[in-house]
Design a protein around this motif. Structure first.
Motif, PDB file in Angstrom:
ATOM      1  N   MET A   1       9.565   6.865  14.338  1.00  0.00           N
ATOM      2  CA  MET A   1       9.059   7.639  13.167  1.00  0.00           C
ATOM      3  C   MET A   1       8.874   6.838  11.894  1.00  0.00           C
ATOM      4  O   MET A   1       9.702   5.712  11.895  1.00  0.00           O
ATOM      5  N   ALA A   2       7.985   6.530  11.259  1.00  0.00           N
ATOM      6  CA  ALA A   2       7.476   5.690   9.829  1.00  0.00           C
ATOM      7  C   ALA A   2       8.821   6.382   9.001  1.00  0.00           C
ATOM      8  O   ALA A   2       8.631   7.366   9.103  1.00  0.00           O
ATOM      9  N   LEU A   3       9.497   5.742   8.224  1.00  0.00           N
ATOM     10  CA  LEU A   3       9.733   5.942   6.978  1.00  0.00           C
ATOM     11  C   LEU A   3       9.145   6.698   5.861  1.00  0.00           C
ATOM     12  O   LEU A   3       9.576   7.603   5.473  1.00  0.00           O
ATOM     13  N   VAL A   4       8.231   5.667   5.807  1.00  0.00           N
ATOM     14  CA  VAL A   4       7.444   6.853   5.043  1.00  0.00           C
ATOM     15  C   VAL A   4       5.893   7.193   5.511  1.00  0.00           C
ATOM     16  O   VAL A   4       5.422   7.075   6.109  1.00  0.00           O
ATOM     17  N   ASP A   5       6.078   8.222   5.318  1.00  0.00           N
ATOM     18  CA  ASP A   5       4.651   9.174   6.316  1.00  0.00           C
ATOM     19  C   ASP A   5       3.036   8.169   5.361  1.00  0.00           C
ATOM     20  O   ASP A   5       2.521   8.698   6.306  1.00  0.00           O
ATOM     21  N   HIS A   6       3.130   9.003   4.230  1.00  0.00           N
ATOM     22  CA  HIS A   6       2.367   8.957   3.914  1.00  0.00           C
ATOM     23  C   HIS A   6       1.714   8.389   2.275  1.00  0.00           C
ATOM     24  O   HIS A   6       3.432   8.429   2.034  1.00  0.00           O
ATOM     25  N   LEU A   7       0.996   7.699   2.128  1.00  0.00           N
ATOM     26  CA  LEU A   7       1.045   6.185   0.137  1.00  0.00           C
ATOM     27  C   LEU A   7      -0.637   6.538  -0.168  1.00  0.00           C
ATOM     28  O   LEU A   7      -1.416   6.696   0.142  1.00  0.00           O
ATOM     29  N   GLY A   8      -0.212   8.123  -1.144  1.00  0.00           N
ATOM     30  CA  GLY A   8      -1.304   8.249  -2.038  1.00  0.00           C
ATOM     31  C   GLY A   8      -2.230   7.129  -3.072  1.00  0.00           C
ATOM     32  O   GLY A   8      -1.017   6.977  -3.677  1.00  0.00           O
ATOM     33  N   MET A   9      -2.944   6.487  -3.239  1.00  0.00           N
ATOM     34  CA  MET A   9      -3.181   5.600  -4.754  1.00  0.00           C
ATOM     35  C   MET A   9      -4.567   6.983  -5.447  1.00  0.00           C
ATOM     36  O   MET A   9      -4.817   6.922  -4.299  1.00  0.00           O
ATOM     37  N   THR A  10      -4.651   6.452  -6.681  1.00  0.00           N
ATOM     38  CA  THR A  10      -5.584   6.696  -7.265  1.00  0.00           C
ATOM     39  C   THR A  10      -6.360   6.297  -7.866  1.00  0.00           C
ATOM     40  O   THR A  10      -5.582   5.036  -8.499  1.00  0.00           O
ATOM     41  N   VAL A  11      -7.698   6.075  -7.979  1.00  0.00           N
ATOM     42  CA  VAL A  11      -8.555   4.669  -7.912  1.00  0.00           C
ATOM     43  C   VAL A  11      -9.783   5.196  -8.571  1.00  0.00           C
ATOM     44  O   VAL A  11      -9.809   6.494  -8.977  1.00  0.00           O
TER      45      VAL A  11
ATOM     46  N   SER B   1     -11.342  12.035  -1.387  1.00  0.00           N
ATOM     47  CA  SER B   1     -10.241  11.026  -0.749  1.00  0.00           C
ATOM     48  C   SER B   1     -10.852  11.247   0.662  1.00  0.00           C
ATOM     49  O   SER B   1     -11.534  10.844   0.776  1.00  0.00           O
ATOM     50  N   ILE B   2      -9.707   9.534   0.829  1.00  0.00           N
ATOM     51  CA  ILE B   2     -10.977   8.503   2.413  1.00  0.00           C
ATOM     52  C   ILE B   2      -9.220   8.371   2.211  1.00  0.00           C
ATOM     53  O   ILE B   2      -8.028   8.234   1.665  1.00  0.00           O
ATOM     54  N   SER B   3      -8.924   8.164   3.851  1.00  0.00           N
ATOM     55  CA  SER B   3      -7.426   7.826   4.299  1.00  0.00           C
ATOM     56  C   SER B   3      -7.980   6.861   5.405  1.00  0.00           C
ATOM     57  O   SER B   3      -8.532   7.172   6.052  1.00  0.00           O
ATOM     58  N   TRP B   4      -6.635   6.799   5.375  1.00  0.00           N
ATOM     59  CA  TRP B   4      -6.749   5.738   7.284  1.00  0.00           C
ATOM     60  C   TRP B   4      -5.596   5.210   7.794  1.00  0.00           C
ATOM     61  O   TRP B   4      -4.342   5.626   7.045  1.00  0.00           O
ATOM     62  N   GLN B   5      -5.470   4.882   8.904  1.00  0.00           N
ATOM     63  CA  GLN B   5      -4.091   5.511   9.376  1.00  0.00           C
ATOM     64  C   GLN B   5      -3.873   4.491  10.435  1.00  0.00           C
ATOM     65  O   GLN B   5      -5.541   3.628  10.478  1.00  0.00           O
ATOM     66  N   HIS B   6      -2.678   4.071  10.659  1.00  0.00           N
ATOM     67  CA  HIS B   6      -2.695   2.533  11.925  1.00  0.00           C
ATOM     68  C   HIS B   6      -1.952   3.568  12.884  1.00  0.00           C
ATOM     69  O   HIS B   6      -0.561   3.204  12.400  1.00  0.00           O
ATOM     70  N   GLY B   7      -1.898   3.934  13.723  1.00  0.00           N
ATOM     71  CA  GLY B   7      -1.489   4.433  14.935  1.00  0.00           C
ATOM     72  C   GLY B   7      -0.055   5.991  14.362  1.00  0.00           C
ATOM     73  O   GLY B   7      -0.538   6.061  13.574  1.00  0.00           O
ATOM     74  N   GLU B   8       1.236   5.448  13.983  1.00  0.00           N
ATOM     75  CA  GLU B   8       2.086   6.301  13.853  1.00  0.00           C
ATOM     76  C   GLU B   8       2.791   5.781  12.611  1.00  0.00           C
ATOM     77  O   GLU B   8       3.670   6.598  11.900  1.00  0.00           O
ATOM     78  N   ASP B   9       2.373   4.378  11.949  1.00  0.00           N
ATOM     79  CA  ASP B   9       2.626   4.144  10.724  1.00  0.00           C
ATOM     80  C   ASP B   9       1.952   4.853   9.585  1.00  0.00           C
ATOM     81  O   ASP B   9       1.101   5.913   9.446  1.00  0.00           O
ATOM     82  N   THR B  10       2.432   4.584   8.455  1.00  0.00           N
ATOM     83  CA  THR B  10       1.709   4.707   7.828  1.00  0.00           C
ATOM     84  C   THR B  10       0.674   5.414   6.942  1.00  0.00           C
ATOM     85  O   THR B  10       0.057   4.238   7.489  1.00  0.00           O
ATOM     86  N   GLU B  11      -0.297   6.313   7.180  1.00  0.00           N
ATOM     87  CA  GLU B  11      -1.524   6.751   6.503  1.00  0.00           C
ATOM     88  C   GLU B  11      -1.521   6.032   4.942  1.00  0.00           C
ATOM     89  O   GLU B  11      -0.296   6.549   3.608  1.00  0.00           O
ATOM     90  N   LEU B  12      -2.696   5.533   4.742  1.00  0.00           N
ATOM     91  CA  LEU B  12      -3.065   5.443   3.405  1.00  0.00           C
ATOM     92  C   LEU B  12      -3.802   6.121   2.460  1.00  0.00           C
ATOM     93  O   LEU B  12      -5.565   6.601   3.373  1.00  0.00           O
ATOM     94  N   ILE B  13      -3.793   6.782   1.725  1.00  0.00           N
ATOM     95  CA  ILE B  13      -4.836   7.693   0.919  1.00  0.00           C
ATOM     96  C   ILE B  13      -5.336   7.055  -0.859  1.00  0.00           C
ATOM     97  O   ILE B  13      -4.698   7.017  -1.200  1.00  0.00           O
TER      98      ILE B  13
END
Length: 135
Positions: A1-11, A39-51
């Motif tokens: 399990m990833a330590l950080v599930d997702h990271l949201g950034m405001t642009v 929003s837009i999101s990207w995943q890398h397998g089970e790693d942290t999702e970036l949004i």
């Protein structure tokens, strides 16, 4: 399990973020999971999702103020740092620090830093382990 599930950034601008983030994250092995007006999101397998989310107020992030500092991607080689740095520059990211050694961190630490149009800073870094305990 990833330590950080997702990271949201405001642009500042979602369309600009799409053009800047997508090529870089694709080079890192991320796939776009959602791309909408909100929003837009990207995943890398089970790693942290970036949004990325569009800003509700004008103005971008300023490095050095309270809040976001930078996100570092650990890469397997100096060549990968160079490759990702070039991909970011080609996608319109501003160069903060060209790829180089950073001996203030340690003698093996090789990295570059870039910022997107909203002022979000990303580091591409390679920090291999010492070859032996005496190194």
């Amino acid at each position: 399990m990833a330590l950080v599930d997702h990271l949201g950034m405001t642009v500042v601008d979602l369309d600009t973020a799409r053009k800047q983030f997508h090529p870089v994250l694709a080079e890192l092995g991320y796939t776009c999971g959602y791309d909408g007006d909100d929003s837009i999101s990207w995943q890398h397998g089970e790693d942290t999702e970036l949004i990325v989310f569009p800003a509700r107020e004008p103005g971008g992030h300023r490095h050095g103020r309270a809040g976001w500092q930078h996100l570092a991607f650990a890469l397997d080689s100096r060549g990968e740092v160079d490759r990702l740095h070039a991909a970011a520059v080609d996608a319109g990211w501003a160069v903060v620090r060209e790829p180089k050694l950073f001996p203030r961190f340690n003698e093996r630490y090789y990295a570059s830093f870039v910022e997107d149009a909203s002022g979000i800073r990303v580091e591409f870094m390679h920090n291999p382990p010492r070859e032996s305990p005496g190194d």
